[in-house]
Design a protein around this motif. Structure first.
Motif, PDB file in Angstrom:
ATOM      1  N   SER A   1      71.252 -45.948  72.198  1.00 30.59           N
ATOM      2  CA  SER A   1      71.351 -47.205  72.952  1.00 30.59           C
ATOM      3  C   SER A   1      70.249 -47.303  74.000  1.00 30.59           C
ATOM      4  CB  SER A   1      72.729 -47.313  73.613  1.00 30.59           C
ATOM      5  OG  SER A   1      73.769 -47.300  72.657  1.00 30.59           O
ATOM      6  N   ILE A   2      70.015 -46.223  74.739  1.00 24.72           N
ATOM      7  CA  ILE A   2      68.979 -46.235  75.771  1.00 24.72           C
ATOM      8  C   ILE A   2      67.596 -46.343  75.133  1.00 24.72           C
ATOM      9  CG2 ILE A   2      67.856 -44.814  77.543  1.00 24.72           C
ATOM     10  CD1 ILE A   2      70.608 -43.889  78.429  1.00 24.72           C
TER      11      ILE A   2
ATOM     12  N   THR B   1      61.104 -39.461  71.223  1.00 28.24           N
ATOM     13  CA  THR B   1      62.187 -39.527  72.209  1.00 28.24           C
ATOM     14  C   THR B   1      62.863 -38.166  72.275  1.00 28.24           C
ATOM     15  OG1 THR B   1      63.985 -40.141  70.711  1.00 28.24           O
ATOM     16  CG2 THR B   1      62.572 -41.917  71.502  1.00 28.24           C
ATOM     17  N   HIS B   2      63.566 -37.920  73.363  1.00 28.27           N
ATOM     18  CA  HIS B   2      64.169 -36.611  73.583  1.00 28.27           C
ATOM     19  C   HIS B   2      65.566 -36.786  74.171  1.00 28.27           C
ATOM     20  CE1 HIS B   2      59.911 -35.533  73.294  1.00 28.27           C
ATOM     21  NE2 HIS B   2      59.710 -36.441  74.240  1.00 28.27           N
ATOM     22  N   CYS B   3      66.485 -35.934  73.751  1.00 25.02           N
ATOM     23  CA  CYS B   3      67.826 -35.910  74.328  1.00 25.02           C
ATOM     24  C   CYS B   3      68.130 -34.488  74.756  1.00 25.02           C
ATOM     25  CB  CYS B   3      68.863 -36.387  73.320  1.00 25.02           C
ATOM     26  SG  CYS B   3      70.531 -36.517  74.011  1.00 25.02           S
TER      27      CYS B   3
ATOM     28  N   VAL C   1      66.483 -38.728  77.565  1.00 25.89           N
ATOM     29  CA  VAL C   1      67.846 -38.976  78.053  1.00 25.89           C
ATOM     30  C   VAL C   1      68.453 -37.617  78.356  1.00 25.89           C
ATOM     31  CG1 VAL C   1      70.167 -39.774  77.441  1.00 25.89           C
ATOM     32  CG2 VAL C   1      68.161 -41.111  76.756  1.00 25.89           C
ATOM     33  N   LEU C   2      68.874 -37.411  79.590  1.00 27.47           N
ATOM     34  CA  LEU C   2      69.504 -36.146  79.987  1.00 27.47           C
ATOM     35  C   LEU C   2      70.970 -36.381  80.279  1.00 27.47           C
ATOM     36  CD1 LEU C   2      69.476 -33.145  80.893  1.00 27.47           C
ATOM     37  CD2 LEU C   2      68.944 -33.970  83.180  1.00 27.47           C
TER      38      LEU C   2
ATOM     39  N   LYS D   1      68.615 -40.525  83.298  1.00 29.42           N
ATOM     40  CA  LYS D   1      69.598 -39.521  83.725  1.00 29.42           C
ATOM     41  C   LYS D   1      71.008 -40.109  83.554  1.00 29.42           C
ATOM     42  CE  LYS D   1      71.424 -35.963  86.007  1.00 29.42           C
ATOM     43  NZ  LYS D   1      71.082 -35.716  87.413  1.00 29.42           N
ATOM     44  N   VAL D   2      71.854 -39.374  82.854  1.00 24.21           N
ATOM     45  CA  VAL D   2      73.238 -39.797  82.622  1.00 24.21           C
ATOM     46  C   VAL D   2      74.164 -38.676  83.103  1.00 24.21           C
ATOM     47  CG1 VAL D   2      74.951 -40.536  80.919  1.00 24.21           C
ATOM     48  CG2 VAL D   2      72.523 -41.113  80.584  1.00 24.21           C
TER      49      VAL D   2
END
Length: 450
Positions: free
Chosen positions: A276-277, A289-291, A375-376, A409-410
């Motif tokens: 989503s982000i 992209t990275h998670c 996204v962290l 940041k999540v």
């Protein structure tokens, strides 16, 4: 809205009750050192003000409870100390906690003339929340002069906010919430001299293969490696996911990859948020992209560490994908990549990571770790955050301070109603947040937001 500071004092444990080892240097472990470059952990709870509440009595009792808690968590009353080795060929430094020559933990009483409704009503988390915590923008290395622990009690017109700021080089999220929970437990004890707690911390430091403390780090003057990360302006919102919504995401992820029940709820939710982000960022298809997920590795070590071990035992679990395949493929594809990295988080790989950290410790800085389009997912819904009550019943909500926040940041909280529900505190650049709010798939899954 402006916080007004009423009083400040420092709290120490009663020295005659401290164990003998508290008089000796408290060394950091290899897992602690990288966090010298990040910022303090800042989390807090908002409570309804009980009937017939009398602030002076509450503050007096909380100070006494903090003094007792510091008997068990005595490193939090100390300060960092650096010793410099001036060898002309190999200059280096050593860092440890001095628990003796310190004024103690900081205790702040403040007021904020707003109601709980005022606090909760804005769509975005208001910036005044950052003023509910001490050590604003400080990095953990500043623990040489700043307290390693600060507790700020802010009185609203109809509520009480208790914000705790803890030096991240001393402990991780599990350590933080164990301390906060034990402080609440002591406060609610019927005996003011109660010094027994249900989950005493294990303070003996863990070192790889029992090697003992690192006494020489391969650098000299801190100014040469200190990077005070300053993120861009972002928006911050809380999105609530009910247990039913998360169950649907889990069922979809498992159905997508034919592995029903294998992929966890958290992996499914993380994959959903990552996708989503990434859509909200409107990046080109070929961009990477990275998670990143944070893993508590106490149980992964051989032999395993106690869940009450006080220190840092976390590992970044990172997954990469380009934007086209992440957004173009089904939810289960991303969830399976996350599942795979969790399954392969072994003792052997964790120890290899520790060795890598020590070889390049001067590069462990927030601005270098987190690449663009990351996204962290930080913290954990498994921490019993709403079990911290201080005699006022269940908190109304959770909030965090300024520390360690940037685009993507999540922070994960358990939902207030429990039962597997989750609140996500999401930080995004303003336009990215607008795009996320307009994402039909994302907003359908969200049960509520504020």
């Amino acid at each position: 809205m402006k916080v007004k500071q009423i009083s400040v004092c420092f709290v120490k444990p009663k020295s005659e009750w401290l164990p003998p080892e508290s008089k000796h240097p408290y060394h950091l472990s290899p897992l602690d050192y990288p966090n010298l470059f990040s910022q303090y952990i800042q989390k807090g709870l908002l409570f309804h003000k009980p009937p017939h509440f009398f602030m002076p009595i509450f503050l007096h009792r909380l100070k006494n409870s903090l003094s007792t808690a510091l008997l068990h968590f005595y490193p939090l009353s100390g300060r960092l100390v650096t010793i410099t080795n001036h060898h002309h060929l190999h200059p280096s430094i050593s860092i440890y906690v001095d628990c003796v020559n310190s004024p103690g933990a900081k205790f702040i009483h403040a007021t904020l003339d707003i109601t709980i409704s005022d606090f909760l009503s804005p769509i975005d988390v208001p910036s005044v929340v950052y003023s509910l915590f001490d050590n604003h923008k400080a990095v953990n290395y500043d623990g040489h002069s700043l307290p390693l622990l600060s507790l700020q009690v802010t009185e609203l017109l109809d509520g009480i906010f208790i914000g705790c700021s803890l030096n991240h080089a001393i402990g991780d999220g599990a350590s933080y919430w164990n301390f906060f929970t034990m402080l609440s437990e002591i406060f609610q004890s019927p005996s003011p001299k109660h010094i027994s707690i249900s989950r005493p911390p294990v303070l003996k430091r863990w070192f790889p293969d029992g090697d003992g403390p690192i006494v020489n780090l391969p650098f000299n003057l801190p100014e040469k490696f200190m990077n005070r990360f300053k993120g861009p302006k972002f928006r911050e919102r809380i999105f609530h996911f009910s247990a039913e919504s998360i169950a649907k995401l889990k069922a979809k992820a498992n159905a997508d990859c034919g592995a029903r029940g294998t992929i966890s709820s958290l992996q499914s939710l993380t994959a959903f948020v990552w996708r989503s982000i990434t859509r909200a960022r409107r990046i080109s298809e070929e961009q990477p992209t990275h998670c990143i997920m944070m893993a508590n590795n106490r149980a992964k070590l051989e032999p395993p560490l106690s869940e009450n071990y006080f220190g840092n035992v976390t590992k970044y679990l990172k997954v990469d994908a380009n934007a086209e395949e992440l957004v173009g493929k089904e939810l289960g594809w991303a969830a399976w990549k996350l599942h795979d990295v969790v399954v392969n988080n072994t003792n052997k790989k964790f120890r290899e990571t520790i060795e890598e950290r020590l070889q390049s410790i001067h590069t462990i800085q927030v601005g270098r770790i987190f690449e663009p389009n990351t996204v962290l997912m930080a913290s954990s819904p498994r921490f019993n955050k709403y079990g911290v009550e201080f005699g006022m019943g269940k908190a109304v909500t959770l909030r965090s301070g300024y520390s360690n926040k940037w685009d993507g940041k999540v922070t994960i909280y358990p939902g207030h109603e429990g039962g597997g529900s989750v609140d996500l505190e999401i930080c995004l650049l303003p336009q990215n947040m607008v795009n996320l709010e307009s994402d039909f798939e994302f907003m359908v899954a969200v049960s509520s937001s504020h």
